[in-house]
Enzyme design. Structure first.
Site, short mmCIF file in Angstrom:
data_model
loop_
_atom_site.label_atom_id
_atom_site.label_comp_id
_atom_site.label_asym_id
_atom_site.label_seq_id
_atom_site.Cartn_x
_atom_site.Cartn_y
_atom_site.Cartn_z
N GLY A 104 14.77 -30.46 32.86
CA GLY A 104 15.34 -30.91 34.14
C GLY A 104 16.39 -32.00 33.91
O GLY A 104 17.45 -32.01 34.55
N ASP A 128 6.22 -30.37 26.19
CA ASP A 128 6.15 -28.91 26.32
C ASP A 128 6.83 -28.16 25.18
O ASP A 128 6.56 -26.98 24.97
CB ASP A 128 6.78 -28.47 27.65
CG ASP A 128 6.09 -29.07 28.85
OD1 ASP A 128 4.95 -29.52 28.71
OD2 ASP A 128 6.70 -29.09 29.95
#
Ligand code: F6P
Length: 323
Positions: A104, A128
């Site tokens: 993001g 992640d």
């Protein structure tokens, strides 16, 4: 180039502070001023900007989280928000922006760089590990080690009581934490998004293990809106195999905290220093990556084109060694 701005954005990851330290000190070593932005893109819009000296980053290499704070900002995804952010950077006489964060954050930097003539460099930091163009992201190794330590402890009680545990881990849809966490912890199975398999198939190795010599079984489940989490699988198994003693453990946000591992501190230091080198070379709008132990510069468009997913062939290794 005289002045850079530096910020962390999105979800925190262990090792962000190591990267903040490396960027700040490399910049100052190279004669640049550093303007630190607090609270990510939100702080950029609100003008929360302070000058950093070397002592502002003393004693932080080992700290989890981010001393610069992080916060979601819907406003940055509006033209008006980005205009305010750019005006604040101009007011502070900033010549380049270094952002530390995940997909993001890089997506936001990419849009900003398309609109305004300001060189941007991104440093990948997310537990992640889902960014393309880099072998690993800052924070992933620490989270993996945290999972391994937790599962080792769960194994002690699982063995004592001959139980089946479903342990839920973070990692978004990428599956790295669940599958590599399962391999590192000697788990019997891993359940990750984007991989179809029936509950029967999933439980094949678990049940076979119990039938042979195993006194416990642990399945790592990636938390996912798509397939549900540990709770869903535990409920299914309780219905079909009422003889099994099933328990659930949800590791949650403890995977995002803690002291970064040596590996994360080293890659954060290398990437932070490489960000300043990249700016000195005149590069812009790239993410710093590490590929085959070499620093690489990955265009934003490639880094966030699609989320990187783990190679499903690793399931063969998991299953081979879990017999
Ligand atoms: O991106 C890191 C991550 O921890 C993911 O693994 C997880 O899906 C998400 O953030 C959780 O976000 P939040 O902190 O908003 O619950």
């Amino acid at each position: 180039m005289k002045t850079i701005a530096l910020m962390t954005s999105g979800n925190d990851a262990p090792g962000m502070n190591s990267a903040i330290r490396a960027v700040t000190r490399s910049a100052i070593y190279n004669g640049l001023r550093v303007k630190a932005v607090r609270r990510g893109y939100k702080g950029l819009i609100d003008g929360e900007i302070v000058e950093f000296q070397t002592q502002n980053v003393s004693n932080i290499i080992q700290q989890g989280g981010t001393i610069l704070k992080s916060s979601p900002s819907k406003d940055f995804f509006s033209e008006e928000g980005r205009r305010k952010a750019y005006e604040n950077l101009q007011r502070e006489e900033v010549d380049a922006l270094v952002v530390i964060g995940g997909d993001g954050t890089i997506h936001g930097a990419r849009i900003f760089a398309q609109e305004y003539d300001l060189p941007c460099i991104a440093i990948p930091a997310t537990i992640d590990n889902n960014l393309c163009g880099t072998d690993t992201t800052i924070g992933y190794d620490t989270a993996l080690n945290t999972i391994m330590q937790c599962v080792d402890k769960i194994r002690d009680t699982a063995s004592s009581h001959e139980r089946l545990f479903f342990v839920e881990v973070l990692g978004d849809d990428a599956g790295f934490l669940a599958l590599n966490g399962a391999i590192a912890s000697g788990c019997e199975e891993a359940i990750i998004p984007n991989k179809d398999s029936s509950t029967d198939e999933l439980l094949h190795s678990v049940l076979a293990g119990f039938r042979k010599t195993k006194s416990s079984s642990i399945v790592l489940v990636a938390a996912s809106e798509e397939h549900g989490g540990a709770m869903k699988y535990a409920d299914l198994v309780k219905k079909t195999h009422p003889n099994l003693d099933v328990r659930i453990s949800i590791l949650g946000h403890l995977q995002r905290g803690g002291h970064p591992t040596a590996h994360d501190r080293i890659i954060a230091s290398r990437m932070g220093s490489a960000a300043i080198e990249a700016l000195k070379k005149g590069l812009r709008n790239v993410m710093i990556g590490i590929d085959n132990d070499e620093i690489v510069y990955v265009p934003f468009s490639r880094a966030v084109k699609e989320n990187r997913r783990i190679d499903h062939d690793l399931f063969d290794i998991l299953h081979d060694v879990a017999i």
